[in-house]
Design an enzyme around this catalytic site. Structure first.
Site, mmCIF file in Angstrom:
data_model
loop_
_atom_site.group_PDB
_atom_site.id
_atom_site.type_symbol
_atom_site.label_atom_id
_atom_site.label_comp_id
_atom_site.label_asym_id
_atom_site.label_seq_id
_atom_site.Cartn_x
_atom_site.Cartn_y
_atom_site.Cartn_z
ATOM 1 N N CYS A 162 104.911 -23.617 15.607
ATOM 2 C CA CYS A 162 104.171 -24.580 16.426
ATOM 3 C C CYS A 162 105.068 -25.207 17.491
ATOM 4 O O CYS A 162 104.619 -25.507 18.596
ATOM 5 C CB CYS A 162 103.581 -25.670 15.535
ATOM 6 S SG CYS A 162 104.662 -26.129 14.189
ATOM 7 N N GLY A 208 92.290 -29.025 13.744
ATOM 8 C CA GLY A 208 92.707 -30.417 13.542
ATOM 9 C C GLY A 208 91.662 -31.384 14.064
ATOM 10 O O GLY A 208 91.364 -32.399 13.436
ATOM 11 N N GLY A 251 98.134 -26.982 11.266
ATOM 12 C CA GLY A 251 97.422 -25.791 11.712
ATOM 13 C C GLY A 251 97.107 -25.917 13.185
ATOM 14 O O GLY A 251 97.808 -26.599 13.930
ATOM 15 N N SER A 252 96.044 -25.266 13.618
ATOM 16 C CA SER A 252 95.732 -25.259 15.048
ATOM 17 C C SER A 252 95.104 -26.584 15.472
ATOM 18 O O SER A 252 94.481 -27.286 14.666
ATOM 19 C CB SER A 252 94.749 -24.135 15.353
ATOM 20 O OG SER A 252 93.486 -24.450 14.778
ATOM 21 N N THR A 253 95.280 -26.901 16.754
ATOM 22 C CA THR A 253 94.695 -28.128 17.294
ATOM 23 C C THR A 253 93.175 -28.099 17.155
ATOM 24 O O THR A 253 92.536 -29.112 16.861
ATOM 25 C CB THR A 253 95.095 -28.284 18.770
ATOM 26 O OG1 THR A 253 96.503 -28.456 18.820
ATOM 27 C CG2 THR A 253 94.430 -29.495 19.400
ATOM 28 N N GLU A 254 92.611 -26.921 17.330
ATOM 29 C CA GLU A 254 91.159 -26.779 17.268
ATOM 30 C C GLU A 254 90.629 -27.263 15.923
ATOM 31 O O GLU A 254 89.715 -28.073 15.837
ATOM 32 C CB GLU A 254 90.862 -25.302 17.463
ATOM 33 C CG GLU A 254 89.447 -24.961 17.815
ATOM 34 C CD GLU A 254 89.242 -23.457 17.665
ATOM 35 O OE1 GLU A 254 90.167 -22.707 18.062
ATOM 36 O OE2 GLU A 254 88.209 -23.053 17.129
ATOM 37 N N GLU A 267 99.433 -32.063 11.962
ATOM 38 C CA GLU A 267 100.545 -31.449 12.658
ATOM 39 C C GLU A 267 99.992 -30.185 13.274
ATOM 40 O O GLU A 267 99.704 -29.210 12.571
ATOM 41 C CB GLU A 267 101.679 -31.183 11.665
ATOM 42 C CG GLU A 267 103.035 -31.129 12.307
ATOM 43 C CD GLU A 267 103.398 -29.724 12.712
ATOM 44 O OE1 GLU A 267 103.882 -28.979 11.847
ATOM 45 O OE2 GLU A 267 103.166 -29.374 13.881
ATOM 46 N N LYS A 299 95.805 -26.292 -0.424
ATOM 47 C CA LYS A 299 95.249 -24.988 -0.127
ATOM 48 C C LYS A 299 96.185 -24.246 0.812
ATOM 49 O O LYS A 299 96.351 -24.640 1.968
ATOM 50 C CB LYS A 299 93.876 -25.114 0.524
ATOM 51 C CG LYS A 299 93.322 -23.717 0.880
ATOM 52 C CD LYS A 299 92.119 -23.783 1.756
ATOM 53 C CE LYS A 299 92.189 -23.015 3.066
ATOM 54 N NZ LYS A 299 93.051 -21.874 3.179
ATOM 55 N N GLU A 359 98.413 -22.031 23.869
ATOM 56 C CA GLU A 359 99.346 -21.599 22.833
ATOM 57 C C GLU A 359 99.036 -20.163 22.418
ATOM 58 O O GLU A 359 97.916 -19.852 22.046
ATOM 59 C CB GLU A 359 99.226 -22.519 21.613
ATOM 60 C CG GLU A 359 100.316 -22.291 20.591
ATOM 61 C CD GLU A 359 100.170 -23.201 19.378
ATOM 62 O OE1 GLU A 359 99.032 -23.561 19.055
ATOM 63 O OE2 GLU A 359 101.194 -23.546 18.773
#
Lengths: 513, 306, 317
Positions: free
Chosen positions: A315, A264, A259-262, A281, A207, A412
């Site tokens: 990133c 993830g 993508g974002s840590t959130e 990642e 996706k 970030e």
């Protein structure tokens, strides 16, 4: 150059009393737009499932727009849970019936074909990448597309050599990989995901990000042309929910997310208890460190590349600059002079250095952080370049007088905003650089070899650049420590995420994945 | 007006700033990605023309050769309106008088090489005499060579003193100091030599004699431009720059202009502070200008040589 | 003008072969088989030739009988090409090997024809050509990976960063297999150049045609001149040159003759060359390809660099 308001030229002097050098005046570069006439774009794109473009079951489409002009480029299909299910079934079918059984050397040849075809259509991909995401044509053309083609070429070569990759093990594929990629390097991230998955014998449901689906869909066209068996790669477009549908699908064996840590963390939680393998990642807040014996002009160039390349949507961006105090004034002067020569504007103009911010949402986020920075008492400096009146644009920005505890030094921002701090000793900077929940990358600038290796040993980050920054290669593993994620992409280490290498037995003696 | 400091502290040249080769080459190649089109290209090309030092420095130079060169300097292409003249002609001291006579009172300056060009292997006394001779014959500018042997042997003070004494011998004439970067071989050394030359009084620093390969390259020019920038900020004094040798195509010359524009800025973008040491560049630029005007690619047959 | 009188040949029709020739048929241009040195196709400087035949005794072509001087020239070309070729990015070498495969695939028909002329059955020839193409792709894939398998980072006890990398040995002189001429040749050349070396190859004496055609493929594939040099001729004349030339770094002998092998090893000792004998290898099978063939022609370079320890746990300075 681009139209728009031209701020007052700064002709002040620096602290020496010597007048600053004058950039952005005098000789102006005429517009040098990259030609769009040769690219082929449809008005509407469907989902790529089982080797064909099929309509979404809901019949829903959403727009993808050009962030530099705010105009719609095309309509994109929105996949729902039913479509995701079809895609996973297609992938499963292709895996069990064809891909798993095909001799590895033959698999390799399909992947080599894809690589060569990307090379043949390189310019078209580059232009579409810039239109869809706001990235400058110079970067799409010189960095994104070649790296993507090379990534396929590198991993194609591994397909029939896996026996050499895992000492003491005969590795095997996992099955169906569900992959979710971000909007900052759309084509390159698709390559980083698809290439190793295919080379190791897995099939894919991918996706792309909702703001940048086009190059993944063009890649689907190449995949069709290459003769890759149907269902081996499936591309489903949609929003966050489509991604969740993939993550939650019971017949997916492996999830790969960038993508974002959130998000993830949400994904990591969602796959708990299932047997799905997962690699993440995520975000970063990298420290870029300049020591007083560094080659200063090149260090400044590295810092510029580290935070302003790709509009700072990286990133591993070097978003925190640490300058040894003894060279602070000189470095700052060089940084400011260099920022003045950066051209912000139309991504398709070959002279543009900083293109459009990917979306309104992201621009709002960046501006919010700029305000936070000012409120926190940091001093803001922005270049005086003109920016276009339309579209989402942000001038390269830097903050000095930043403290370690400032939000702009912790969180970030994902934009062209640099936070600058000073340091005095090696211990101090090592501590401050590591003092973050992130751990994706770091940069070290010094002329002294033994100091380089000291720093690289002590940085708690997955990628350390010494006397350079933002360098990528298909043979070089990339990934983070701590909340920047786990797993590596690229190189020999990039294979293990897609292979069954260990065998575990449960308490009952059952062999699990 | 930039502030020229009254007392300039001369640094210890053993500790000049470091240059990372890979980084410099990457930065230099970035400038070549700039695309200069239409009006900015025409503007740039005319600027390039006005910055050329038309050069003849051969053992077989004669009065006739120099006269023809001077004519070309004043009449680049009479059929194209609004062309500038070149900045200067560059000849051996023995040809300065002839050049002066041919040029008359045109705006074209006379640059003379001196100091046992190109090798620089002669006693200082001889070099000073060489310089004084050129100046007395009418040279507006002197292009000197540094003693590379002494430099590579680490005798930085010697090199410094030599340049200072030649500067003195120049009197009113402007001094260009040729570093012969091809013989210095590393960027660190080029930076060091640039600093020595500037602190010793150079008005210009110049890459090469054109007799040694490699001559001018973009990375080496970038190192020197950065040296000029640091010197400017430290002292308030402007120094000019001249890449010489190996620049025969307009496209490359425009890349150099882009580099100059983005490293030193507007104040250096004129022939008082930047020159191209080139012999065949002029005709290529003229061909490009005509192509921009007519839309048709040109042939060398239509552009007079010399 | 006098009337032309048709003269009748004194030979009867059946005694001359003219009946076989139809006057209007197009005459083929026959190929000259030359050797390949430094990116050029010269004839042997000795001017000598031998006749390549098939098992039925048919004459196939006049083939250059290379001399020691040709070998000498080829080594010079290979040495000159080594610096550039070994400095190329590994990825670039991979792309070039892939390109050779692309071109070989395009010329399949020519190679099939030549193999069949040289006593290979049609099915066998098809297999051989397919395997040759796939082998090139196999080694193309290794170009930027064998370093990751064979290189190491070594955890030395002192405070040093220590790493070992494979580096190409230099100029390799190789005697290609006599049988399985095409696949043998491709299997000999590919690991040598994938590893960054340059080479001089002596093609099969009995089946030389494919070697020359393969040289043409290499020449059209962005391979810089001098990286691969191909000679045709007799191993019995040349092998001792291959083994004794002082500017050759390694010798590869693909054959079964123990006496030749011994003599090569003896002569090679004169400059401490690396010697490799590949005996009884079934080149058509998977045993004919392996990254260890690359490793054979690599040296291992180990580098040390101090790691200072300022700012470490309990850092004293």
């Amino acid at each position: 150059m681009s139209t728009g308001t031209k701020k007052n030229k700064k002709t002040s002097s620096n602290s020496n009393g010597v007048p600053k050098l004058k950039f952005n005046s005098g000789w102006e570069y005429a517009p040098a737009p990259e030609s769009q006439s040769h690219i082929q774009l449809k008005e509407r794109y469907d989902l790529f499932i089982n080797g064909k473009f099929v309509k979404p079951s809901s019949g829903n489409y959403f727009d993808t727009i050009n962030p530099a002009t705010e105009e719609r480029i095309a309509e994109i299909a929105e996949a729902n849970a039913g479509d995701v299910d079809k895609a996973v079934s297609a992938a499963r079918n292709a895996y069990e019936r064809v891909w798993k059984k095909m001799p590895a050397a033959e698999r390799a040849k399909y992947i080599f074909r894809i690589s060569r075809m990307i090379q043949e259509r390189a310019r078209e991909f580059a232009v579409i990448e810039s239109i869809d995401g706001g990235k400058t044509i110079r970067e799409s053309r010189d960095v994104d597309v070649p790296l993507a083609a090379n990534h396929f070429f590198y991993y194609a070569g591994w397909a029939d050599k896996l026996d050499y990759a895992m000492p003491g093990r005969i590795p095997s594929s996992l099955g169906v990989a569900g992959q979710i990629i971000p909007w900052n390097f759309p084509l390159l991230m698709a390559a980083w995901k698809i290439a190793p998955a295919l080379a190791t014998g897995n099939t894919v449901v991918l996706k792309p990000a909702e703001t940048t689906p086009l190059t993944a869909l063009k890649l689907a066209e190449i995949i069709q042309e290459s003769g890759l068996p149907e269902g081996v790669v499936n591309i489903v477009t949609g929003f966050g929910q489509t991604g969740a549908d993939i993550v939650n699908h019971p017949d997916v064996d492996k999830i790969a997310f960038t993508g974002s840590t959130e998000v993830g963390k949400i994904i990591q939680k969602a796959v708990a208890g299932s047997n799905k393998k997962i690699t993440l990642e995520l975000g970063g807040k990298a420290a870029n460190i300049i020591f007083d014996d560094a080659p200063l002009d090149q260090a400044v160039e590295g810092v510029i590349n580290g935070i302003y390349f790709n509009q700072g949507h990286v990133c591993c961006a070097g978003s925190r600059l640490f300058v040894q105090e003894s060279v602070y004034n000189i470095v700052l002067r060089k940084l400011k002079d260099r920022i003045e020569t950066l051209i912000v504007g139309d991504p398709l103009d070959k002279n543009t250095d900083i293109g459009a911010i990917n979306s309104k949402t992201q621009l709002d986020t960046i501006n919010r952080y700029i305000n936070i920075g000012k409120k926190e008492g940091a001093d803001m400096y922005q270049s005086s370049c003109p920016i276009p009146g339309k579209g989402f644009f942000c001038r390269p920005t830097l903050f000095t007088n930043v403290a370690q505890s400032n939000r702009i030094a912790q969180e970030e921002i994902f934009g062209p905003v640099l936070a600058v701090q000073t340091f005095r000793t090696d211990e101090e900077v090592i501590e401050k650089a590591n003092n973050t929940p992130y751990g994706l990358s770091a940069g070290v600038w010094t002329d002294k070899g033994s100091k380089i290796f000291n720093l690289t040993t002590k940085m708690r980050a997955g990628v350390v650049w010494a006397n350079t920054y933002n360098k990528f290669d298909p043979t070089s593993p990339f990934g983070g420590y701590k909340e920047s994620g786990f797993g590596r992409e690229g190189g020999l280490h990039g294979l293990s995420g897609y292979l069954k290498v260990k065998t575990f037995t449960s308490k009952k003696g059952k062999t699990l994945r | 007006m930039p502030l020229v400091k009254e007392r300039i502290v001369v640094p210890d040249f053993r500790f000049s700033p470091r240059v990372d080769q890979v980084g410099i080459e990457e930065r230099a190649s970035r400038f070549t990605k700039r695309s200069i089109k239409k009006e900015s290209k025409v503007e740039g090309l005319k600027l390039v023309l006005s910055m050329i030092d038309l050069t003849t420095l051969e053992g077989k130079d004669t009065a006739g050769k120099v006269k023809q060169l001077c004519y070309k300097a004043k009449h680049l292409l009479d059929t194209y309106e609004g062309l500038p003249t070149v900045a200067a002609v560059c000849v051996y001291p023995s040809m300065v008088r002839i050049a002066k006579k041919s040029l008359g009172d045109s705006a074209v300056k006379i640059a003379s090489v001196a100091t046992a060009f190109p090798s620089g292997q002669a006693p200082s006394k001889v070099k000073i005499e060489d310089t004084k001779f050129a100046v007395s014959e009418g040279a507006d500018e002197v292009d000197m060579v540094i003693s590379r042997g002494k430099f590579l042997a680490g005798e930085y003070n010697f090199v410094f003193d030599e340049i200072a004494s030649i500067k003195e011998a120049c009197g009113e004439a402007r001094l260009k100091v040729i570093l012969e970067t091809g013989e210095l071989s590393t960027f660190d050394k080029v930076r060091r030599a640039s600093d020595i030359a500037m602190y010793a009084g150079a008005d210009f620093i110049k890459t090469s004699t054109g007799k040694v390969q490699p001559a001018a390259t973009m990375p080496v020019t970038l190192v020197m431009l950065e040296a000029i920038r640091d010197y400017y900020y430290r002292t308030g004094k402007m120094v000019g720059m001249k890449p010489a040798g190996g620049i025969s195509k307009s496209k490359l010359a425009l890349h150099y202009l882009v580099m100059l524009n983005e490293v030193l800025g507007e104040d250096w973008m004129n022939n008082h502070w930047f020159r191209f040491g080139a012999s065949s560049l002029a005709n290529d630029v003229l061909m490009q200008l005509v192509k921009e005007q007519t839309g048709i690619y040109q042939s060398g047959d239509y552009f007079p040589m010399d | 003008m006098s009337k032309t009188v048709e003269k009748k040949s004194k030979l009867s029709i059946s005694e001359n072969g003219l009946e076989k020739i139809s006057p209007k048929k197009r005459l083929e241009v026959l190929k000259t088989y030359k050797i390949y040195i430094g990116g050029q196709f010269p004839r042997t400087e000795s001017g000598r030739y031998y006749i390549a035949t098939n098992s039925k005794g048919d004459q196939l072509a006049n083939v250059c009988l290379s001399s020691r001087k040709d070998f000498r020239d080829a080594v010079v070309a290979a040495r000159n090409a080594f610096k550039g070729w070994s400095a190329r990015a590994a990825f670039n070498r991979g792309q070039i090997l892939y390109r050779i495969a692309e071109l070989l695939e395009g010329r399949k028909a020519q190679f099939l024809e030549e193999l069949i002329k040289q006593d290979v059955s049609k099915t066998q020839a098809q297999k051989e050509v397919a395997v040759a193409i796939d082998r090139l792709i196999y080694y193309a894939g290794w170009c930027d990976k064998y370093q990751q398998i064979f290189g190491t980072v070594n955890p030395v006890a002192s405070s040093h960063f220590n790493f070992s990398v494979p580096e190409p040995t230099g100029v390799v002189a190789a005697i290609a297999p006599q049988e399985n001429a095409l696949i043998g040749l491709v299997s000999t050349i590919s690991p040598i150049i994938a590893g960054g070396n340059t080479c001089v190859i002596l093609a099969s004496e009995t089946k030389p045609l494919c070697a020359v055609s393969f040289a043409e493929v290499i020449n059209s594939s962005d391979v810089p001149g001098g990286v691969v040099n191909i000679l045709t001729g007799k191993p019995s004349e040349l092998f001792s040159q291959f083994a004794s030339h002082m500017d050759v770094n390694a010798v590869v002998y693909c054959g079964n003759d123990e006496l030749i092998e011994k003599e090569i090893q003896q002569k090679a000792a004169g400059s401490v060359k690396r010697v490799f004998t590949y005996r009884d290898v079934n080149w058509l099978s998977e045993k004919g390809q392996s990254p260890y063939y690359i490793l054979d022609l690599q040296e291992i370079k180990t580098t040390w660099h101090p790691i200072e320890n300022i700012g470490g746990a309990g850092g004293g300075y």
